[in-house]
Design an enzyme around this catalytic site. Structure first.
Site, PDB file in Angstrom:
ATOM      1  N   ASP A 109      -6.586 -10.714   4.888  1.00  0.00           N
ATOM      2  CA  ASP A 109      -6.702 -12.100   5.330  1.00  0.00           C
ATOM      3  C   ASP A 109      -7.675 -12.117   6.515  1.00  0.00           C
ATOM      4  O   ASP A 109      -8.329 -11.097   6.819  1.00  0.00           O
ATOM      5  CB  ASP A 109      -5.318 -12.712   5.655  1.00  0.00           C
ATOM      6  CG  ASP A 109      -4.730 -12.219   6.972  1.00  0.00           C
ATOM      7  OD1 ASP A 109      -5.312 -11.304   7.605  1.00  0.00           O
ATOM      8  OD2 ASP A 109      -3.676 -12.754   7.375  1.00  0.00           O
TER       9      ASP A 109
ATOM     10  N   CYS B 196      -4.056  -7.211   7.306  1.00  0.00           N
ATOM     11  CA  CYS B 196      -3.866  -8.538   7.896  1.00  0.00           C
ATOM     12  C   CYS B 196      -3.742  -8.325   9.398  1.00  0.00           C
ATOM     13  O   CYS B 196      -4.107  -7.264   9.897  1.00  0.00           O
ATOM     14  CB  CYS B 196      -2.692  -9.289   7.270  1.00  0.00           C
ATOM     15  SG  CYS B 196      -1.044  -8.647   7.598  1.00  0.00           S
TER      16      CYS B 196
ATOM     17  N   THR C 199      -1.110  -7.919  11.393  1.00  0.00           N
ATOM     18  CA  THR C 199      -0.178  -6.827  11.693  1.00  0.00           C
ATOM     19  C   THR C 199      -0.077  -5.797  10.573  1.00  0.00           C
ATOM     20  O   THR C 199       0.474  -4.711  10.788  1.00  0.00           O
ATOM     21  CB  THR C 199       1.239  -7.397  11.890  1.00  0.00           C
ATOM     22  OG1 THR C 199       1.613  -8.076  10.680  1.00  0.00           O
ATOM     23  CG2 THR C 199       1.308  -8.350  13.063  1.00  0.00           C
TER      24      THR C 199
ATOM     25  N   HIS D 196       5.431  11.793   0.269  1.00  0.00           N
ATOM     26  CA  HIS D 196       6.849  11.655  -0.074  1.00  0.00           C
ATOM     27  C   HIS D 196       7.180  10.361  -0.807  1.00  0.00           C
ATOM     28  O   HIS D 196       8.086  10.345  -1.635  1.00  0.00           O
ATOM     29  CB  HIS D 196       7.711  11.741   1.196  1.00  0.00           C
ATOM     30  CG  HIS D 196       7.827  13.134   1.734  1.00  0.00           C
ATOM     31  ND1 HIS D 196       8.689  13.478   2.743  1.00  0.00           N
ATOM     32  CD2 HIS D 196       7.176  14.286   1.392  1.00  0.00           C
ATOM     33  CE1 HIS D 196       8.581  14.779   3.005  1.00  0.00           C
ATOM     34  NE2 HIS D 196       7.651  15.289   2.200  1.00  0.00           N
TER      35      HIS D 196
ATOM     36  N   HIS E 160      11.101  14.265  -4.443  1.00  0.00           N
ATOM     37  CA  HIS E 160      10.619  12.939  -4.035  1.00  0.00           C
ATOM     38  C   HIS E 160      10.462  12.008  -5.235  1.00  0.00           C
ATOM     39  O   HIS E 160      10.615  10.798  -5.103  1.00  0.00           O
ATOM     40  CB  HIS E 160       9.303  13.066  -3.267  1.00  0.00           C
ATOM     41  CG  HIS E 160       9.422  13.957  -2.074  1.00  0.00           C
ATOM     42  ND1 HIS E 160      10.237  13.661  -1.006  1.00  0.00           N
ATOM     43  CD2 HIS E 160       8.886  15.174  -1.813  1.00  0.00           C
ATOM     44  CE1 HIS E 160      10.175  14.639  -0.128  1.00  0.00           C
ATOM     45  NE2 HIS E 160       9.372  15.577  -0.593  1.00  0.00           N
TER      46      HIS E 160
END
Ligand code: RB5
Length: 147
Positions: A8, A64, A66, A97, A132
């Site tokens: 964004d 974005c 954050t 993992h 995993h």
């Protein structure tokens, strides 16, 4: 190797730096935008990149402000495992993992320098499989129950 990118406005500058960096390294980039710092909605780009990553079986990078909103949106697409990371160890281990197929970064959290380091370690780390894989299968089973 093909990599999908999306952002964004809050992640636009970091996405552009990643695009230049990966193009220079020989990656084929599929850029889903956005194309400027004009305000847009991160969910749109999270969904587009998420759908493409799953369809093509490739890795993607989302940015974005954050890294959080766009990773939440991408994770609503079945088959996406998007990890929002801002440290080197997490960006490496989420491939090793969690078999994450999308790295989400915060353009207002990490600078360009760290952002590119996180991208490089994410793209160059292989999933370890083994125990995993069982855990990834459990995540997929949760996803399938929601359908
Ligand atoms: C946009 O201002 C901002 O909310 C967005 O880029 C992101 O940080 C959301 O998680």
């Amino acid at each position: 190797m093909k990599v999908a990118l999306g952002a964004d406005h809050g992640g636009f500058e970091l996405k552009e730096a990643i695009k230049a960096h990966l193009t220079e390294k020989g990656y084929e980039i599929v850029d889903f935008g956005t194309d400027s710092t004009e305000s847009v909605d991160y969910a749109v780009f999270g969904e587009k990149v998420g759908e493409y990553v799953v369809k093509e079986g490739i890795l993607g990078i989302l940015c974005c402000g954050t890294g959080i909103g766009i990773s939440l949106a991408a994770n609503k697409v079945n088959g996406v495992r998007a990890a929002c990371c801002s440290d080197y160890f997490s960006a490496k281990m989420t491939r090793a993992h969690n078999n994450a197929n999308i790295l989400a970064l915060g353009g207002r959290v990490v600078g360009i320098g760290l952002g590119l380091e996180l991208v490089d370690i994410f793209l160059s780390t292989e999933f370890e499989g083994g125990r995993h894989q069982r855990r990834i299968d459990q995540i997929t089973a949760i996803e399938n129950k929601q359908k």
